[in-house]
Design a protein around this motif. Structure first.
Motif, short mmCIF file in Angstrom:
data_model
loop_
_atom_site.label_atom_id
_atom_site.label_comp_id
_atom_site.label_asym_id
_atom_site.label_seq_id
_atom_site.Cartn_x
_atom_site.Cartn_y
_atom_site.Cartn_z
N HIS A 94 0.83 -1.21 0.00
CA HIS A 94 0.00 0.00 0.00
C HIS A 94 0.86 1.25 0.00
N ARG A 103 -2.70 12.63 6.17
CA ARG A 103 -1.62 12.53 7.15
C ARG A 103 -0.60 13.59 6.71
N LYS A 145 2.90 13.69 1.00
CA LYS A 145 1.66 14.32 0.55
C LYS A 145 1.86 15.66 -0.16
N LYS A 183 -6.39 17.21 13.97
CA LYS A 183 -6.89 16.08 14.75
C LYS A 183 -7.33 14.98 13.80
N TYR A 240 -15.58 16.20 2.83
CA TYR A 240 -15.76 15.60 1.49
C TYR A 240 -17.07 16.11 0.86
N GLU A 278 1.93 8.68 -4.71
CA GLU A 278 0.65 8.23 -4.14
C GLU A 278 0.30 6.86 -4.70
N CYS A 333 -2.20 4.79 -4.30
CA CYS A 333 -3.52 4.88 -4.93
C CYS A 333 -4.15 6.22 -4.54
N GLY A 334 -4.35 6.38 -3.24
CA GLY A 334 -5.03 7.58 -2.76
C GLY A 334 -6.51 7.31 -2.68
N1 ADQ Z 1 -7.02 13.60 10.29
C1 ADQ Z 1 -7.84 12.74 9.70
N2 ADQ Z 1 -9.10 12.55 10.17
C2 ADQ Z 1 -9.92 11.67 9.57
N3 ADQ Z 1 -9.60 10.91 8.50
C3 ADQ Z 1 -8.36 11.05 8.02
C4 ADQ Z 1 -7.42 11.96 8.57
N4 ADQ Z 1 -6.27 11.88 7.87
C5 ADQ Z 1 -6.48 10.97 6.91
N5 ADQ Z 1 -7.73 10.47 6.99
C6 ADQ Z 1 -8.36 9.45 6.14
O1 ADQ Z 1 -7.39 8.43 5.94
C7 ADQ Z 1 -7.50 7.94 4.60
C8 ADQ Z 1 -6.22 8.25 3.84
O2 ADQ Z 1 -6.14 7.39 2.79
P1 ADQ Z 1 -5.18 7.60 1.55
O3 ADQ Z 1 -5.36 6.42 0.68
O4 ADQ Z 1 -5.54 8.89 0.91
O5 ADQ Z 1 -3.72 7.73 2.14
P2 ADQ Z 1 -2.70 6.83 3.04
O6 ADQ Z 1 -1.39 7.45 2.76
O7 ADQ Z 1 -3.15 6.78 4.45
O8 ADQ Z 1 -2.80 5.36 2.48
C9 ADQ Z 1 -1.86 4.46 1.83
O9 ADQ Z 1 -2.61 3.26 1.54
C10 ADQ Z 1 -3.76 3.52 0.74
C11 ADQ Z 1 -4.54 2.22 0.63
O10 ADQ Z 1 -4.03 1.33 -0.30
C12 ADQ Z 1 -3.37 4.10 -0.59
O11 ADQ Z 1 -4.57 4.49 -1.25
C13 ADQ Z 1 -2.48 5.33 -0.40
O12 ADQ Z 1 -2.03 5.81 -1.65
C14 ADQ Z 1 -1.32 4.98 0.52
O13 ADQ Z 1 -0.45 6.09 0.71
C15 ADQ Z 1 -8.71 8.60 3.99
O14 ADQ Z 1 -9.82 7.80 4.27
C16 ADQ Z 1 -8.80 9.92 4.78
O15 ADQ Z 1 -10.09 10.43 4.80
#
Ligand code: ADQ
Length: 484
Positions: free
Chosen positions: A170, A306, A311, A360, A370, A383, A385-386
Motif C-alpha cells: 500500500h 496525514r 503528501k 486532529k 468531502y 501516491e 492509490c489515494g
Molecule cells: N485527520 C484525519 N481525520 C480523519 N480521517 C483522516 C485523517 N487523515 C487521513 N484520513 C483518512 O485516511 C485515509 C487516507 O487514505 P489515503 O489512501 O488517501 O492515504 P494513506 O497514505 O493513508 O494510504 C496508503 O494506503 C492507501 C490504501 O491502499 C493508498 O490508497 C495510499 O495511496 C497509501 O499512501 C482517507 O480515508 C482519509 O479520509
C-alpha cells in the motif's frame, strides 16, 4: 477459495490511514465474488473503543497460545467478531496485553517486536484453529514476514506450506527497517541475512522479505506498480521489485459505495445526489458555521491527509502565501509532522477568515469536508492509490492533484472543449505547476456550465470495488497455481 486477509489496521475496528479502509472494504466485495474471507488483525485498544460506536460484539475463541520459535515467553489469545456490512466475514483478533494495549495503533513497547509477534501469531492461530486457507493475503511491512515464515520456518509444515501468499504494497515508503538482532527474536534462520534474503544495507527489511518470498505481489494502482520499479520511486527496493516484475501487478483500489454515499451518509449534514446537487451547498454553509468560517459563497478547498512529506506539503509551503491572495476558504483536517502542523497553524492565525485548520483525527468531520468542500487538494509527491480523491469524486468535490500513482489513474484533466474529465492536476513536482492547477480550478468554479459538467463527471466516475475484486480473484488464482 478460502482467504485469510491479514492487516495491522482494519476499518472500523482500528484505522490510521487508507490501509484500514481497503482491508475493511475489499473482503465484502470478495464475498460477492464467491470467496470465503477471514480477517486477522491485532486486538488493539482501539478495537474495544470503537465497538459501541459501530455495534460489533467480541467473543473469546481460544487462549494461552505460545509461539515456539520466538524469543519471548509472551502468549496470545484469539477473539472473534464479524466485519460490519459483510455476510460472513469473520475477524480474528490476536490479543496480547504487552504488545497491543497502547492508546494508538502504532504505539507500544517495540514496533518491530509487535509486527513479528503478530505475523507469527497469525500462522500459529491458523494452525490452532485448524483452518484451511488457499491464500494468505498480507498487507504492508507489518505483515510482510508471513511469506518469509512460510518459506522458511514453516516450509515443512504439512498444512501451512500449502497456503499461497499474496503481498499487497500500500505504501513503499514504509518498509519496516530494523537492526539485525531482531532476526534472533523472530527465530528466522541465519541464511536469510543476505542480499537474497531480508538483509538491507546492514539492517533487516521486512517489506523486502515479503517482496522476495510472497508468491505474487501487487500494489494499489497500475501506475504505481510501474513507478516503483524505477529509481525515482523505488525507495531503494526498485532492484528487488524488478527481480519480481513477472509476479508484480497493479490493482486500483475501489471505495466502499455503501459507506461512502452522499445519498445515505449519516455523517454529513444534508444528503444529496446528482439530481439534488444544490443541496451540496447546504453542506458547505453548515460546515462554514461549524468551523467558524464566514458563510459566503466562495470556493472552498478541502484537504484531509496525514501531514507527511509524501503528501506534497513542501511544495504547498512555497505557494500558500499566493494561494491566500485568492478569495477562497481552505479547510484542513490532518495530523502529522510538526513542521507541517506549524505551517498550517500559522496560516490559520494569519488569515482566520480563510483558513480552518483542524489538527486532529476525526472521521465524521472528514465526511463533512468531502461533502461540503468544492475542491479537494492532493498534490502528492508519490501516491500508491489515494482514497481522498476518490471519496471527493463520489461527493462531487473536484480533485486538484499531482498526476502520479493512483491519482493519475483516477483523475482526468478537465477539457472545456469536450466537457470531459473530472478534475485538475499537474505533473512536474514543482510548486509553480501546483499554483497553476489551483488557479485553473478556481477559474472554472466561476464558469457554472463547466463546473456542473465537472461535478457530473466526478460523481459518475466508476470507483466501485466490483471490478477490482474480480482482479484480486485472478491474482489469488495465479498465486495458488504457484503452489501446486
Ligand atoms: N485527520 C484525519 N481525520 C480523519 N480521517 C483522516 C485523517 N487523515 C487521513 N484520513 C483518512 O485516511 C485515509 C487516507 O487514505 P489515503 O489512501 O488517501 O492515504 P494513506 O497514505 O493513508 O494510504 C496508503 O494506503 C492507501 C490504501 O491502499 C493508498 O490508497 C495510499 O495511496 C497509501 O499512501 C482517507 O480515508 C482519509 O479520509
Amino acid at each position: 477459495m478460502k482467504i485469510a486477509m491479514v492487516s495491522y489496521e482494519v476499518y472500523p475496528f482500528a484505522k490510521v490511514g487508507g490501509l484500514a479502509d481497503v482491508v475493511g472494504a475489499l473482503p465484502k466485495y470478495l464475498e460477492k465474488q464467491g470467496m470465503a474471507v477471514d480477517i486477522f488483525m491485532p486486538y488493539h485498544k482501539k478495537v474495544d473503543e470503537n465497538s459501541s460506536k459501530f455495534g460489533y460484539t467480541i467473543e473469546k475463541v481460544s487462549e494461552g497460545i505460545s509461539i515456539p520459535h520466538l524469543l519471548t515467553e509472551e502468549k496470545f489469545d484469539i477473539y472473534r467478531t464479524s466485519l460490519p456490512g459483510s455476510k460472513n466475514v469473520n475477524v480474528f483478533l490476536i490479543a496480547n496485553r504487552y504488545y497491543f494495549s497502547a492508546d494508538e495503533v502504532y504505539q507500544g513497547p517495540d514496533l518491530a517486536e509487535q509486527a513479528i509477534f503478530f505475523s507469527a501469531a497469525v500462522l500459529e492461530a491458523i494452525k490452532k484453529l485448524d483452518f484451511r486457507y488457499d491464500i494468505i493475503h498480507v498487507n504492508d511491512w507489518q505483515t510482510a514476514l508471513i511469506p518469509v515464515y512460510l518459506k522458511s520456518v514453516y516450509k515443512n509444515d504439512e498444512k501451512l506450506s500449502k497456503i499461497a501468499s499474496v503481498l499487497t504494497i500500500h505504501n513503499l515508503g514504509y518498509q519496516g527497517i530494523f537492526e539485525p538482532s531482531y532476526m534472533k527474536f523472530a527465530g528466522l534462520p541465519e541464511y536469510l541475512f543476505s542480499i537474497d534474503g531480508i538483509e538491507f544495507y546492514g539492517n533487516i527489511n521486512f517489506l523486502k522479505g515479503g517482496i522476495l518470498f510472497a508468491d505474487v505481489i501487487n500494489t494499489v494502482s497500475p501506475t504505481y506498480a510501474r513507478e516503483i520499479q524505477t529509481k525515482e520511486y523505488g525507495e531503494k527496493l526498485d532492484g528487488v521489485l524488478r527481480v519480481r516484475s513477472a509476479d508484480l501487478y497493479g490493482i486500483l483500489n475501489g471505495i466502499d459505495y455503501e459507506e461512502y454515499n452522499p445519498e445515505t451518509d449519516k455523517r454529513i449534514y444534508v444528503n444529496y445526489n446528482l439530481e439534488t446537487i444544490e443541496k451540496k451547498k447546504e453542506n458547505k454553509r453548515l460546515l462554514q458555521r461549524e468551523l467558524g468560517l464566514p458563510a459566503r459563497d466562495v470556493p472552498m478547498i478541502g484537504m484531509i491527509n496525514r501531514l507527511v512529506d509524501q503528501k506534497g506539503l513542501d511544495i504547498m509551503a512555497e505557494i500558500m502565501d499566493y494561494v491566500s491572495l485568492f478569495d477562497i476558504q481552505f479547510v484542513l483536517l490532518g495530523t502529522g509532522e510538526e513542521k507541517y502542523e506549524n505551517m498550517f497553524k500559522k496560516l490559520g492565525e494569519r488569515y482566520p477568515e480563510k483558513y480552518s485548520i483542524n489538527l486532529k483525527f476525526d472521521v465524521v468531520l472528514a465526511q463533512k469536508i468531502y461533502a461540503g468542500a468544492d475542491m479537494f487538494l492532493m498534490p502528492s509527491k508519490y501516491e500508491p492509490c489515494g482514497l481522498g480523491q476518490m471519496y471527493s469524486l463520489r461527493y462531487g468535490t473536484i480533485p486538484i492533484v499531482r498526476y502520479t500513482g493512483g491519482l493519475a489513474d483516477t483523475v482526468k484533466e478537465y477539457n472545456p472543449e469536450t466537457k470531459e474529465g473530472n478534475g485538475f492536476g499537474f505533473e512536474p513536482y514543482d510548486s509553480a505547476y501546483l499554483l497553476k492547477a489551483i488557479a485553473k480550478a478556481l477559474y472554472y468554479y466561476n464558469e457554472k456550465e463547466h463546473w456542473n459538467a465537472l461535478i457530473k463527471n466526478a460523481m459518475t466516475t466508476d470507483l466501485s470495488w466490483d471490478n477490482s475484486a474480480k482482479e484480486y480473484v485472478k491474482l489469488y488464482q495465479r498465486a495458488k497455481s504457484k503452489i501446486q
